[in-house]
Design an enzyme around this catalytic site. Structure first.
Site, short mmCIF file in Angstrom:
data_model
loop_
_atom_site.label_atom_id
_atom_site.label_comp_id
_atom_site.label_asym_id
_atom_site.label_seq_id
_atom_site.Cartn_x
_atom_site.Cartn_y
_atom_site.Cartn_z
N TYR A 112 35.57 28.18 45.36
CA TYR A 112 35.84 29.32 46.24
C TYR A 112 35.32 29.08 47.66
O TYR A 112 35.98 29.44 48.64
CB TYR A 112 35.21 30.60 45.67
CG TYR A 112 35.99 31.20 44.52
CD1 TYR A 112 37.30 31.64 44.70
CD2 TYR A 112 35.43 31.31 43.25
CE1 TYR A 112 38.02 32.19 43.64
CE2 TYR A 112 36.14 31.85 42.19
CZ TYR A 112 37.43 32.30 42.39
OH TYR A 112 38.16 32.84 41.36
N SER A 130 45.33 46.68 28.03
CA SER A 130 45.07 45.81 29.18
C SER A 130 45.22 46.60 30.47
O SER A 130 46.04 47.51 30.57
CB SER A 130 46.07 44.63 29.19
OG SER A 130 45.93 43.85 28.04
N ARG A 168 37.68 26.70 49.52
CA ARG A 168 38.89 27.41 49.93
C ARG A 168 38.65 28.26 51.17
O ARG A 168 39.53 28.43 52.01
CB ARG A 168 39.39 28.31 48.80
CG ARG A 168 40.06 27.58 47.66
CD ARG A 168 40.50 28.58 46.61
NE ARG A 168 40.90 27.93 45.36
CZ ARG A 168 41.11 28.58 44.22
NH1 ARG A 168 40.98 29.89 44.19
NH2 ARG A 168 41.48 27.92 43.14
N ASP A 171 25.44 48.80 40.08
CA ASP A 171 25.96 50.04 39.48
C ASP A 171 26.78 49.81 38.22
O ASP A 171 27.83 50.43 38.02
CB ASP A 171 26.79 50.83 40.51
CG ASP A 171 25.93 51.37 41.64
OD1 ASP A 171 24.84 51.89 41.36
OD2 ASP A 171 26.34 51.25 42.81
N ARG A 223 30.18 46.74 48.32
CA ARG A 223 29.43 48.00 48.36
C ARG A 223 27.94 47.77 48.14
O ARG A 223 27.10 48.36 48.84
CB ARG A 223 29.99 48.94 47.28
CG ARG A 223 29.34 50.31 47.26
CD ARG A 223 29.94 51.17 46.18
NE ARG A 223 29.73 50.59 44.85
CZ ARG A 223 30.08 51.23 43.73
NH1 ARG A 223 30.69 52.39 43.77
NH2 ARG A 223 29.84 50.66 42.55
N SER A 271 35.61 32.80 35.71
CA SER A 271 35.27 32.48 37.10
C SER A 271 34.49 33.58 37.79
O SER A 271 34.19 33.48 38.98
CB SER A 271 36.55 32.20 37.90
OG SER A 271 37.37 33.36 37.96
N LYS A 300 18.67 39.95 26.72
CA LYS A 300 18.83 38.49 26.82
C LYS A 300 18.56 37.88 25.46
O LYS A 300 17.70 38.37 24.71
CB LYS A 300 17.87 37.88 27.85
CG LYS A 300 18.34 36.54 28.41
CD LYS A 300 19.52 36.74 29.33
CE LYS A 300 19.98 35.45 29.96
NZ LYS A 300 21.08 35.70 30.92
N HIS A 335 41.19 38.61 31.90
CA HIS A 335 41.51 37.59 32.91
C HIS A 335 40.49 37.65 34.05
O HIS A 335 40.16 38.73 34.54
CB HIS A 335 42.91 37.84 33.49
CG HIS A 335 44.01 37.53 32.51
ND1 HIS A 335 44.50 38.47 31.62
CD2 HIS A 335 44.71 36.39 32.27
CE1 HIS A 335 45.46 37.92 30.89
NE2 HIS A 335 45.60 36.66 31.26
#
Length: 470
Positions: free
Chosen positions: A230, A362, A233, A87, A428, A181, A94, A177
């Site tokens: 990730y 921001s 962790r 969504d 979702r 990642s 590309k 920010h």
């Protein structure tokens, strides 16, 4: 719901589906480069815009010797379905430049990048409302900053929103920010949504949860590295990492932070002291719970799919499994989580960055102080109420916030908002894919369920907007 004969409805339906399929525009550019040694070289680049059902078009720019017109067309189509799947209101695009970036100096790469940006802008293939590229294989926030600067000082010099012409920029150039990642974090959340679902885990003979699960990552670039971090962790164990120049293996686990530091220092994972060099046929064929191809396309195909022993495959790369390979994996009872869903974290956070650039503020900046003071007033109100009820016989009744609440006292930072938005989007979308798979009795075929959802959304957009200008 239109009151027209069924025959005309079918014709319109087939017409819209034919409209969705092809690539709308493809640009091929060739320009000269004077290298640092004085020699001249011709550079070829491409940009494909697959669909304009939503604007702008969105998709990365890759620097690779494998780049060609067919590849950018195929990947731009995948971007259309990926954006619809999660969504994000973009069409698919590309771009690629046919070079090996390791063979060029920083000065040469800057000249190539800036000239390519100029060529795209001249032909209407770059702009905040037209076409918004992002980083891909072989490019990073550095190249995105060059492109943003080139556009802002040439074709977009009078455009207030010029910074929104590209995403994946450094923070001080209008980036956001959590973008670097984002794809890896999206892979983690995409996996988590299915790994915690008892129904799907029982279908492949696993128990829900991360505990005791092992994984192998093929490709330790930006996506592979953050995915590895990730998952570790969360409680999973990385037992192997494969790269183009070599693979490493350690059944007791590889520390992703140590491996990242080693690669940053030496430029390769080969020789990493925390693991042994892999000597087998191919690391992907090892017995493991989760396999994460995070490098390039078509690495699993009809010729090697039968050798894959992983129970779960997360397509962190674009198109790492061919259609023939996918059918074989399904017949083996492997849960393949498709690329158009699981690596959509990057385009989702790119959407947040694009909105930030258009809003010129921001996330969290306008509410940060207000939320912090509101939370302090809330705690003071609770303290005052307790003291009125029980008195101050033993002194003030101090209301101490919990550690978790104390972290959130000051309100959400930009990173918190980005992470929360990404987590919600992946959760979702996973539920929608699961529901479609159950409704259509697709079993482990999540790819078909994701395509059904995406094509339905694109179809509805074309149907409702009309076809006069499509």
């Amino acid at each position: 719901n239109q009151r027209i004969p069924r025959e005309l409805k079918e014709k319109k339906c087939r017409g819209i589906l034919r409209l969705i399929e092809p690539c709308a525009h493809v640009l091929e550019v060739t320009f000269p480069l004077q290298r640092d040694n004085g020699e001249y070289e011709m550079i070829t680049g491409y940009r494909a815009q697959h669909s304009h059902h939503r604007s702008p078009c969105k998709g990365g720019i890759r620097y690779s010797m494998d780049v060609n017109q067919d590849e950018v067309k195929a990947l731009s189509a995948l971007m259309t379905y990926k954006c619809a799947c999660v969504d994000v209101p973009f069409g698919g695009g590309k771009a690629g430049v046919k070079i090996n970036p390791k063979l060029y100096s920083d000065n040469e790469l800057e000249k190539i990048t800036r000239r390519f940006a100029m060529e795209l802008a001249k032909k209407g293939f770059l702009g905040p409302a037209i076409d918004v590229p992002a980083p891909d294989m072989g490019t990073s926030e550095r190249e995105m900053a060059w492109i943003a600067d080139t556009y802002a000082n040439t074709a977009g010099y009078s455009d207030l929103n010029a910074a929104a012409c590209i995403t994946g920029k450094p923070i001080n150039q209008g980036g956001i920010h959590g973008r670097s990642s984002a794809t890896g974090r999206g892979v983690f959340h995409g996996l988590e949504n299915f790994i915690n679902e008892a129904q799907y885990m029982s279908m492949i003979g696993h128990t829900p949860g991360w505990g005791g699960k092992t994984f192998i990552v093929q490709g330790f670039g930006n996506v592979g590295m953050h995915t590895c971090r990730y998952l570790t962790r969360a409680g999973a164990t990385c037992i192997g990492v494969a790269e183009l120049d070599g693979s490493i293996f350690n059944k007791n686990g590889i520390d992703p932070k140590d491996l990242e530091d080693y690669k940053n220092e030496h430029g390769t994972i080969v020789g990493f002291p925390g693991a042994e060099p892999y000597e087998g046929e191919d690391l992907m064929f090892e017995q493991v719970d989760i396999l994460i191809p995070a490098a390039t396309e078509k690495v699993i195909h009809a010729g090697n799919a039968t050798k894959i022993k992983a129970s779960i495959i997360a397509e962190a790369a674009n198109g790492p499994i061919t259609p023939a390979g996918d059918r074989i994996l399904q017949s083996q009872g492997c849960l393949v989580i498709p690329d158009m869903y699981i690596n959509a974290g990057g385009v989702t956070v790119s959407y947040f960055e694009w909105l930030k650039n258009l809003n010129h503020v921001s996330y969290g900046r306008l509410t940060f102080k207000y939320e912090r003071e509101s939370n302090y007033h809330l705690l003071q109100s609770v303290q005052d109420s307790l003291e009125r009820r029980f008195g101050r016989v033993g002194g003030k009744i101090h209301v101490t916030p919990s550690e978790e609440f104390n972290k959130r006292m000051s309100g959400a930072s930009e990173k918190d908002i980005v992470h929360s938005g990404l987590d919600y989007s992946m959760e979702r979308t996973a539920l929608k894919i699961m529901n479609t798979a159950m409704d259509l009795e697709l079993g482990l075929d999540l790819r078909s369920a994701a395509y059904v959802n995406s094509i339905t959304k694109i179809f509805d957009t074309y149907r409702d907007s009309g076809l006069a200008f499509s």
